[in-house]
Design a protein around this motif. Structure first.
Motif, PDB file in Angstrom:
ATOM      1  N   PHE A 182       0.831  -1.202   0.000  1.00  0.00           N
ATOM      2  CA  PHE A 182       0.000   0.000   0.000  1.00  0.00           C
ATOM      3  C   PHE A 182       0.865   1.251   0.000  1.00  0.00           C
ATOM      4  O   PHE A 182       0.563   2.223  -0.690  1.00  0.00           O
ATOM      5  CB  PHE A 182      -0.943   0.014   1.202  1.00  0.00           C
ATOM      6  CG  PHE A 182      -1.820   1.242   1.246  1.00  0.00           C
ATOM      7  CD1 PHE A 182      -2.872   1.386   0.353  1.00  0.00           C
ATOM      8  CD2 PHE A 182      -1.567   2.265   2.150  1.00  0.00           C
ATOM      9  CE1 PHE A 182      -3.677   2.517   0.376  1.00  0.00           C
ATOM     10  CE2 PHE A 182      -2.361   3.403   2.179  1.00  0.00           C
ATOM     11  CZ  PHE A 182      -3.423   3.524   1.289  1.00  0.00           C
ATOM     12  N   TYR A 183       1.953   1.225   0.745  1.00  0.00           N
ATOM     13  CA  TYR A 183       2.852   2.382   0.771  1.00  0.00           C
ATOM     14  C   TYR A 183       3.383   2.673  -0.624  1.00  0.00           C
ATOM     15  O   TYR A 183       3.423   3.839  -1.057  1.00  0.00           O
ATOM     16  CB  TYR A 183       4.019   2.132   1.725  1.00  0.00           C
ATOM     17  CG  TYR A 183       5.117   3.152   1.595  1.00  0.00           C
ATOM     18  CD1 TYR A 183       4.992   4.422   2.161  1.00  0.00           C
ATOM     19  CD2 TYR A 183       6.278   2.849   0.871  1.00  0.00           C
ATOM     20  CE1 TYR A 183       6.004   5.360   2.016  1.00  0.00           C
ATOM     21  CE2 TYR A 183       7.287   3.789   0.728  1.00  0.00           C
ATOM     22  CZ  TYR A 183       7.146   5.043   1.303  1.00  0.00           C
ATOM     23  OH  TYR A 183       8.144   5.969   1.154  1.00  0.00           O
ATOM     24  N   TYR A 184       3.794   1.648  -1.368  1.00  0.00           N
ATOM     25  CA  TYR A 184       4.349   1.870  -2.699  1.00  0.00           C
ATOM     26  C   TYR A 184       3.296   2.403  -3.663  1.00  0.00           C
ATOM     27  O   TYR A 184       3.613   3.201  -4.552  1.00  0.00           O
ATOM     28  CB  TYR A 184       4.930   0.554  -3.253  1.00  0.00           C
ATOM     29  CG  TYR A 184       6.005  -0.060  -2.403  1.00  0.00           C
ATOM     30  CD1 TYR A 184       6.945   0.713  -1.746  1.00  0.00           C
ATOM     31  CD2 TYR A 184       6.084  -1.453  -2.245  1.00  0.00           C
ATOM     32  CE1 TYR A 184       7.939   0.137  -0.958  1.00  0.00           C
ATOM     33  CE2 TYR A 184       7.073  -2.037  -1.463  1.00  0.00           C
ATOM     34  CZ  TYR A 184       7.992  -1.234  -0.816  1.00  0.00           C
ATOM     35  OH  TYR A 184       8.969  -1.796  -0.041  1.00  0.00           O
ATOM     36  N   VAL A 185       2.045   1.981  -3.493  1.00  0.00           N
ATOM     37  CA  VAL A 185       0.979   2.436  -4.375  1.00  0.00           C
ATOM     38  C   VAL A 185       0.541   3.850  -4.018  1.00  0.00           C
ATOM     39  O   VAL A 185       0.381   4.715  -4.880  1.00  0.00           O
ATOM     40  CB  VAL A 185      -0.224   1.469  -4.320  1.00  0.00           C
ATOM     41  CG1 VAL A 185      -1.429   2.063  -5.019  1.00  0.00           C
ATOM     42  CG2 VAL A 185       0.139   0.139  -4.972  1.00  0.00           C
ATOM     43  N   VAL A 186       0.336   4.105  -2.714  1.00  0.00           N
ATOM     44  CA  VAL A 186      -0.157   5.412  -2.303  1.00  0.00           C
ATOM     45  C   VAL A 186       0.865   6.496  -2.606  1.00  0.00           C
ATOM     46  O   VAL A 186       0.520   7.665  -2.802  1.00  0.00           O
ATOM     47  CB  VAL A 186      -0.538   5.417  -0.805  1.00  0.00           C
ATOM     48  CG1 VAL A 186       0.686   5.527   0.092  1.00  0.00           C
ATOM     49  CG2 VAL A 186      -1.523   6.546  -0.501  1.00  0.00           C
ATOM     50  N   PHE A 187       2.131   6.117  -2.674  1.00  0.00           N
ATOM     51  CA  PHE A 187       3.191   7.049  -3.063  1.00  0.00           C
ATOM     52  C   PHE A 187       2.864   7.701  -4.392  1.00  0.00           C
ATOM     53  O   PHE A 187       3.250   8.853  -4.645  1.00  0.00           O
ATOM     54  CB  PHE A 187       4.523   6.301  -3.141  1.00  0.00           C
ATOM     55  CG  PHE A 187       5.658   7.110  -3.711  1.00  0.00           C
ATOM     56  CD1 PHE A 187       6.338   8.021  -2.917  1.00  0.00           C
ATOM     57  CD2 PHE A 187       6.044   6.958  -5.030  1.00  0.00           C
ATOM     58  CE1 PHE A 187       7.378   8.777  -3.452  1.00  0.00           C
ATOM     59  CE2 PHE A 187       7.080   7.694  -5.565  1.00  0.00           C
ATOM     60  CZ  PHE A 187       7.756   8.616  -4.775  1.00  0.00           C
ATOM     61  N   ASN A 188       2.158   6.967  -5.251  1.00  0.00           N
ATOM     62  CA  ASN A 188       1.872   7.463  -6.601  1.00  0.00           C
ATOM     63  C   ASN A 188       0.450   8.001  -6.762  1.00  0.00           C
ATOM     64  O   ASN A 188       0.095   8.497  -7.823  1.00  0.00           O
ATOM     65  CB  ASN A 188       2.113   6.336  -7.617  1.00  0.00           C
ATOM     66  CG  ASN A 188       2.399   6.856  -9.014  1.00  0.00           C
ATOM     67  OD1 ASN A 188       3.165   7.790  -9.187  1.00  0.00           O
ATOM     68  ND2 ASN A 188       1.782   6.253 -10.007  1.00  0.00           N
TER      69      ASN A 188
END
Length: 427
Positions: free
Chosen positions: A265-271
């Motif tokens: 989720f962290y990697y996705v929400v980063f974008n």
């Protein structure tokens, strides 16, 4: 960048000089944001769209397999597709690149007018960043250069039949058995599913009770046994497809885990903020197209012995469209400036959420009012009103993907109220 470098910059007038039909700096207005490299890039994208895409729109929008995939190679070769990516990954990002180059890219691409042509370029820019951020060297070497240079494509797979914005509850399961994850589940509303060669897939590696901390990302190849993809017919044009993907006992080697398990989720929400920014940029241009088409039609069409624009009701519709578009453009440039100044992504959430809602509501209003001005011509896919008919079918595609209006407004206010409570507690 030096303030004097932008404030004193004089730009030649470009494009339509009818007020509001182009961003103000195209028409000679002073701006602190744009430099010579921005104007040169704008000219390049405009030329590409006008020469390579516009003449083919009517032929490409209904192709069963979508627009020609090699168009991405051409876009890269002409210095367009690679501009947002660093050279070490195969991109063509200039030394002075900033968010305003990207704003120009999506604004000018928006002139294609909701056809979906080259729509995968935006999807690639959403699905590739998690790999560039957290992926292994092997993953980057395998995917990045080919995608950036137009030879391959990649789609982001998050939404599921039962969960759209509710990312914490997605159910597609990846169970580690030995050296392989066994993936089962389904993804729905996946943009570019039929065109993509790779997928960045959000999967549950933890328990349902783990919520967001139980999510991970896997890099998957569309040719992996057990993956099936079908086209979903949508309300817009079909040159860039939406798909339904099913995963049945798909074996994915653990080396395809992007970053760390549980950090998906962290990697996705980063974008997420970037995604909302680029959707807003293209949407702003489509709203502007509605205004431009309607204004020009008001100068051509006569009713009751008068040109349309001579009716006060029509002028009021155009005026309402104009001030909403200009307000949205200012909003876009404010957000682009924050990105260009290195404001941390975690601080941009509320701003980007409200920007996207501003964009979709402005577009919805302009599409409706342009349709009213065109009358019956706006509901047929031919003739003078066909652009407005096409744009009108794209409104929901701006209002829902990337976070629906309701979800984003609630998120912005929940974040604001949380900050307000903390500030008040310090008094």
């Amino acid at each position: 960048r030096a303030e004097s470098e932008t404030v004193s910059m004089e730009h030649e007038k470009f494009g339509s000089q009818i007020p509001i039909c182009e961003p103000a700096w195209y028409q000679g207005a002073k701006s602190p944001y744009y430099r010579k490299s921005h104007a040169e890039f704008r000219n390049r994208v405009r030329k590409f769209v006008d020469e390579r895409i516009v003449p083919n729109i009517d032929d490409w929008i209904d192709l069963p397999k979508g627009y020609p995939k090699n168009l991405h190679v051409t876009a890269f070769q002409e210095g367009i597709q690679g501009i947002i990516y660093e050279a070490k990954y195969g991109g063509t990002r200039p030394a002075d690149f900033d968010a305003f180059h990207e704003l120009i890219l999506w604004d000018e691409m928006g002139r294609i007018g909701g056809t979906g042509i080259l729509g995968q370029m935006a999807i690639n820019s959403m699905a590739l960043p998690p790999i560039l951020l957290a992926g292994s060297k092997q993953q980057k070497d395998r995917v990045a250069k080919d995608v950036i240079q137009g030879r391959k494509n990649i789609s982001l797979c998050i939404s599921e039949p039962g969960y759209g914005s509710d990312v914490a509850n997605i159910e597609t399961k990846a169970e580690l058995k030995g050296d392989y994850y066994i993936v089962n589940g389904a993804k729905k509303w996946i943009s570019g599913a039929l065109m993509a060669d790779f997928f960045t897939v959000a999967v549950r590696t933890g328990t349902k009770q783990d919520g967001l901390s139980g999510l991970s990302l896997l890099l998957m190849d569309k040719e992996m046994p057990g993956i099936s993809i079908r086209k979903m017919r949508t309300s817009g044009d079909h040159s860039h497809h939406i798909g339904f993907i099913t995963f049945e006992d798909v074996k994915v080697h653990k080396s395809n885990l992007i970053g760390q398990e549980g950090m998906g989720f962290y990697y996705v929400v980063f974008n997420f903020n970037h995604e909302r920014f680029i959707i807003a940029a293209g949407t702003c241009r489509m709203a502007r197209m509605c205004y431009e088409e309607a204004l020009n039609w008001s100068l051509e069409r006569k009713t009751f012995g008068k040109e349309l624009h001579q009716h006060q009701a029509i002028r009021m519709k155009l005026a309402e469209m104009a001030f909403r578009i200009e307000s949205l453009q200012d909003n876009l440039e404010k957000v682009a400036y924050q990105f260009s100044q290195g404001v941390p992504d975690k601080e941009m959430g509320e701003m980007c959420a409200l920007l996207k809602v501003n964009a979709s509501r402005t577009f919805e209003y302009c599409a409706r009012e342009a349709s009213q001005i065109f009358g019956g011509s706006s509901i047929v896919r031919e003739g003078r009103g066909k652009v407005i008919e096409r744009l009108s079918r794209e409104v929901r595609s701006s209002a829902i993907p990337g976070g629906s209006e309701e979800i984003l407004l609630d998120f912005a206010m929940r974040s604001t109220l949380s900050k307000a409570k903390k500030l008040r507690s310090m008094l």
